[in-house]
Design an enzyme around this catalytic site. Sequence first.
Site, PDB file in Angstrom:
ATOM      1  N   GLY A 171       9.645  55.927  35.446  1.00 17.38           N
ATOM      2  CA  GLY A 171       9.245  55.653  36.826  1.00 17.38           C
ATOM      3  C   GLY A 171       9.158  54.185  37.174  1.00 17.38           C
ATOM      4  CE  LYS A 209       7.866  61.604  36.743  1.00 15.38           C
ATOM      5  NZ  LYS A 209       7.352  60.474  35.992  1.00 15.38           N
ATOM      6  CD  GLU A 219      10.746  61.420  29.380  1.00 16.32           C
ATOM      7  OE1 GLU A 219      11.540  61.461  30.308  1.00 16.32           O
ATOM      8  OE2 GLU A 219       9.567  61.780  29.485  1.00 16.32           O
ATOM      9  CD  GLU A 253       4.197  60.925  34.445  1.00 16.27           C
ATOM     10  OE1 GLU A 253       4.225  62.064  34.931  1.00 16.27           O
ATOM     11  OE2 GLU A 253       5.069  60.065  34.689  1.00 16.27           O
ATOM     12  CG  HIS A 280       5.991  63.700  30.674  1.00 17.16           C
ATOM     13  ND1 HIS A 280       5.325  62.656  31.271  1.00 17.16           N
ATOM     14  CD2 HIS A 280       7.270  63.610  31.070  1.00 17.16           C
ATOM     15  CE1 HIS A 280       6.184  61.979  32.033  1.00 17.16           C
ATOM     16  NE2 HIS A 280       7.361  62.532  31.920  1.00 17.16           N
TER      17      HIS A 280
HETATM   18  C1  PEP Z   1      10.057  61.514  33.600  1.00 19.47           C
HETATM   19  O1  PEP Z   1       9.199  61.782  34.429  1.00 19.47           O
HETATM   20  O2  PEP Z   1      10.114  62.167  32.538  1.00 19.47           O
HETATM   21  C2  PEP Z   1      11.002  60.445  33.881  1.00 19.47           C
HETATM   22  C3  PEP Z   1      11.890  60.128  32.970  1.00 19.47           C
HETATM   23  O3  PEP Z   1      10.879  59.834  35.094  1.00 19.47           O
HETATM   24  P1  PEP Z   1      11.899  58.770  35.757  1.00 19.47           P
HETATM   25  O4  PEP Z   1      13.295  59.331  35.589  1.00 19.47           O
HETATM   26  O5  PEP Z   1      11.482  58.694  37.179  1.00 19.47           O
HETATM   27  O6  PEP Z   1      11.740  57.491  35.010  1.00 19.47           O
END
Ligand code: PEP
Length: 249
Positions: free
Chosen positions: A172, A11, A166, A96, A94
């Site tokens: 996070g 990130k 994800e 985000e 992603h």
């Molecule tokens: C990510 O940023 O893709 C992620 C999976 O973060 P985290 O492992 O911190 O949940």
Amino acid sequence: MRKKLVAGNWKMHGSLQQNALLLERLKAGMPGVQCAVAVCVPHPYLAQAQSLLADSLVLWGAQSVSEHASGAYTGEVSASMLREFGCHHVLVGHSERRSLFGETDAVVAAKFVAAQKEGLVPVLCLGETLAEREAGHTMAVILRQLSAVIDHAGVVALASAVVAYEPVWAIGTGVTASPAQAQEVHAAIRVRLAELDSGLAGGLKILYGGSVKPQNAVELFAQADIDGGLIGGAALVADDFLAICQAAN
Ligand code: PEP
């Protein structure tokens, strides 16, 4: 048998000094790791990754790419620029990027194609929000996000890509999908692809991402359709990231 991949998503974290320490520790730990390993670093640190990792087995990549090849797109970085810095992978879609920067399914699909045109391996991130899961819409959301890319790029494009499931509620947050929850979605993705191209589906790497830690990685990676992880927070701590890589051994 699919070789597992563990990819770190740094990130917007790091500094030249911190990165050098982290990358040297990763390189030193690689003899104990059997899976493929990659780090996706912020764009300004690609040159550093390229110079420090050139003599190692650790691959490096980026976290985003422009859908455009070149031109008047202030602030953007093209796939050919990433290739010049030796990138192997690039994250596309992603959560985000989708939620904070307005990337639609169509934009994600265009980025996927732009990355592949330059020989990069897109890591296509798919995931549902908590509200979508609670409403029973998980599979519909995942398959919609996947179809947007297949419709634009063709299913064969998935043969040279990686998919990462994800769940947005797990990124996070410290809340991980249970191995059974993750496996259910991974299997559904593979079944969907098998309907379109059975040869391709068996070879596709599908990573899980969302609060993966050394403590939960072994069980997650033991699931039949989980081929490794996309790791955020734990990718910034060398011992944790290496322990997660070893969990994929
Ligand atoms: C990510 O940023 O893709 C992620 C999976 O973060 P985290 O492992 O911190 O949940």
